[in-house]
Design a protein around this motif. Structure first.
Motif, PDB file in Angstrom:
ATOM      1  N   ILE A 106      39.100  40.226  49.594  1.00 46.75           N
ATOM      2  CA  ILE A 106      37.825  39.627  49.186  1.00 46.75           C
ATOM      3  C   ILE A 106      36.682  40.586  49.502  1.00 46.75           C
ATOM      4  O   ILE A 106      35.773  40.803  48.683  1.00 46.75           O
ATOM      5  N   VAL A 107      36.708  41.185  50.679  1.00 46.61           N
ATOM      6  CA  VAL A 107      35.643  42.113  51.069  1.00 46.61           C
ATOM      7  C   VAL A 107      35.692  43.372  50.208  1.00 46.61           C
ATOM      8  O   VAL A 107      34.650  43.873  49.761  1.00 46.61           O
ATOM      9  N   LEU A 108      36.886  43.897  49.950  1.00 48.39           N
ATOM     10  CA  LEU A 108      37.014  45.085  49.096  1.00 48.39           C
ATOM     11  C   LEU A 108      36.441  44.839  47.703  1.00 48.39           C
ATOM     12  O   LEU A 108      35.853  45.743  47.090  1.00 48.39           O
ATOM     13  N   SER A 109      36.565  43.620  47.188  1.00 49.60           N
ATOM     14  CA  SER A 109      36.033  43.325  45.856  1.00 49.60           C
ATOM     15  C   SER A 109      34.518  43.481  45.805  1.00 49.60           C
ATOM     16  O   SER A 109      33.942  43.690  44.734  1.00 49.60           O
ATOM     17  N   GLY A 110      33.880  43.405  46.979  1.00 47.84           N
ATOM     18  CA  GLY A 110      32.441  43.595  47.022  1.00 47.84           C
ATOM     19  C   GLY A 110      32.022  45.013  46.657  1.00 47.84           C
ATOM     20  O   GLY A 110      30.882  45.234  46.220  1.00 47.84           O
ATOM     21  N   LEU A 111      32.910  45.983  46.814  1.00 48.91           N
ATOM     22  CA  LEU A 111      32.585  47.364  46.448  1.00 48.91           C
ATOM     23  C   LEU A 111      32.387  47.524  44.947  1.00 48.91           C
ATOM     24  O   LEU A 111      31.687  48.438  44.498  1.00 48.91           O
ATOM     25  N   GLU A 112      33.016  46.628  44.173  1.00 52.76           N
ATOM     26  CA  GLU A 112      32.876  46.674  42.718  1.00 52.76           C
ATOM     27  C   GLU A 112      32.115  45.467  42.180  1.00 52.76           C
ATOM     28  O   GLU A 112      31.948  45.336  40.965  1.00 52.76           O
ATOM     29  N   ALA A 113      31.651  44.595  43.094  1.00 57.84           N
ATOM     30  CA  ALA A 113      30.980  43.353  42.680  1.00 57.84           C
ATOM     31  C   ALA A 113      31.842  42.591  41.674  1.00 57.84           C
ATOM     32  O   ALA A 113      31.358  42.071  40.668  1.00 57.84           O
ATOM     33  N   LEU A 128      35.726  50.816  55.603  1.00 53.72           N
ATOM     34  CA  LEU A 128      34.427  50.165  55.405  1.00 53.72           C
ATOM     35  C   LEU A 128      34.579  48.650  55.436  1.00 53.72           C
ATOM     36  O   LEU A 128      33.781  47.937  56.063  1.00 53.72           O
ATOM     37  N   ALA A 129      35.604  48.145  54.720  1.00 57.84           N
ATOM     38  CA  ALA A 129      35.828  46.700  54.667  1.00 57.84           C
ATOM     39  C   ALA A 129      36.172  46.155  56.044  1.00 57.84           C
ATOM     40  O   ALA A 129      35.706  45.070  56.437  1.00 57.84           O
ATOM     41  N   HIS A 130      36.981  46.891  56.792  1.00 58.65           N
ATOM     42  CA  HIS A 130      37.353  46.436  58.142  1.00 58.65           C
ATOM     43  C   HIS A 130      36.122  46.382  59.045  1.00 58.65           C
ATOM     44  O   HIS A 130      35.954  45.428  59.821  1.00 58.65           O
ATOM     45  N   ARG A 131      35.239  47.367  58.947  1.00 62.04           N
ATOM     46  CA  ARG A 131      34.019  47.349  59.769  1.00 62.04           C
ATOM     47  C   ARG A 131      33.115  46.184  59.383  1.00 62.04           C
ATOM     48  O   ARG A 131      32.478  45.563  60.250  1.00 62.04           O
ATOM     49  N   ALA A 132      33.050  45.873  58.092  1.00 63.74           N
ATOM     50  CA  ALA A 132      32.230  44.741  57.654  1.00 63.74           C
ATOM     51  C   ALA A 132      32.791  43.427  58.196  1.00 63.74           C
ATOM     52  O   ALA A 132      32.029  42.553  58.643  1.00 63.74           O
ATOM     53  N   LEU A 133      34.110  43.269  58.178  1.00 64.49           N
ATOM     54  CA  LEU A 133      34.732  42.078  58.750  1.00 64.49           C
ATOM     55  C   LEU A 133      34.492  42.008  60.256  1.00 64.49           C
ATOM     56  O   LEU A 133      34.185  40.939  60.804  1.00 64.49           O
TER      57      LEU A 133
END
Length: 281
Positions: A106-113, A128-133
């Motif tokens: 779900i977080v990775l999908s934010g990189l492509e909106a 990047l996604a892990h740091r955001a989580l």
């Protein structure tokens, strides 16, 4: 646009009007959000909050007036690229995300909106996604499917999804809807920690409830019937007089006493809104 090049003015609206099918929804909105300032957007149902958010994110276009994000004017820039610098968390997004995907995806999908994954991601992007989580206390649940998370956990994942691109501003659109008191307390504590990060985004927190406006909020904008009732430092705006103007459904003082009377109490850094009824005159 690099985050290191962000100017003091992150968002700027100048004399924005918006109408649909002859109905005026926003009236002469001028507003500026600067780096280091966190705003609450307050107003009753129908005040124009959602329309204002859609204009800020380029999903609606003002009838007249101008919108600038990071000194780029809407209409003279790549709006798709610019949206990556505006994080938006809304309950309307939650229902459209695949419940079978795990929190990391779900977080990775934010990189492509995007709603779902349509390419492979690099090791750096996974980091990047892990740091955001981790920033939202969700790293330990990275592999859990989105549909099995509690509502509070889902909200944290959505914020992580918005943070993964390193936005200049993060809009939280009524994020506490449906949370029980304990979950709301924990969620707001996480948001406060995010707000205090020196390299974090400017926050716009949309709510009906001044009780959710914590000490990390610096400024408040109040809308009523598409008009700015007040905007500025929190201490100047969260007053009984302004709350009566906002929630009585009038942008000007009444000559007669309203049926509902709103009183603001400030206990330290926390605000409360008391409501009492009294007969019409």
């Amino acid at each position: 646009i690099e985050r290191t090049r962000i100017l003091m003015s992150i968002l700027r609206l100048e004399h924005v009007f918006f109408q649909r099918q002859g109905r005026k929804i926003l009236h002469d909105i001028s507003w500026q959000v600067e780096s280091g300032r966190h705003w609450a957007l307050l107003g009753a149902n129908g005040a124009g909050k959602t329309t204002l958010l859609k204009i800020l994110t380029g999903y609606e276009w003002p009838t007249s007036g101008s919108v600038h994000v990071l000194s780029r004017r809407f209409g003279n820039c790549d709006i798709t690229e610019l949206r990556k610098h505006i994080g938006w968390v809304s309950s309307s997004l939650e229902v459209n995300l695949p419940p079978s995907e795990n929190a990391m995806d779900i977080v990775l999908s934010g990189l492509e909106a995007s709603l779902g994954l349509y390419r492979d991601f690099t090791i750096e992007e996974h980091q990047l996604a892990h740091r955001a989580l981790a920033a939202m206390s969700m790293a330990s649940l990275a592999e859990q499917t989105f549909g099995t998370l509690s509502q509070g956990e889902q909200q944290r994942v959505l914020i992580a999804r918005a943070l993964v691109c390193g936005p200049a501003v993060l809009i939280l659109d009524e994020p506490c809807i449906g949370l029980d008191p304990a979950a709301r307390f924990a969620f707001l504590a996480d948001v406060q920690r995010l707000a205090r990060q020196p390299d974090g985004p400017a926050l716009i927190y949309v709510t009906h409830h001044i009780e959710e406006i914590g000490p990390w909020i610096t400024d408040v904008l109040v809308l009523c019937k598409g008009i700015i009732v007040a905007a500025g430092p929190k201490e100047d705006v969260l007053t009984s007089e302004i709350m009566n103007l906002a929630f009585s459904g009038n942008e000007q003082k009444r000559t007669q006493s309203p049926r509902l009377r709103f009183s603001v109490r400030n206990a330290g850094s926390n605000y409360r809104l008391d409501i009492e009824t009294r007969p019409e005159l």
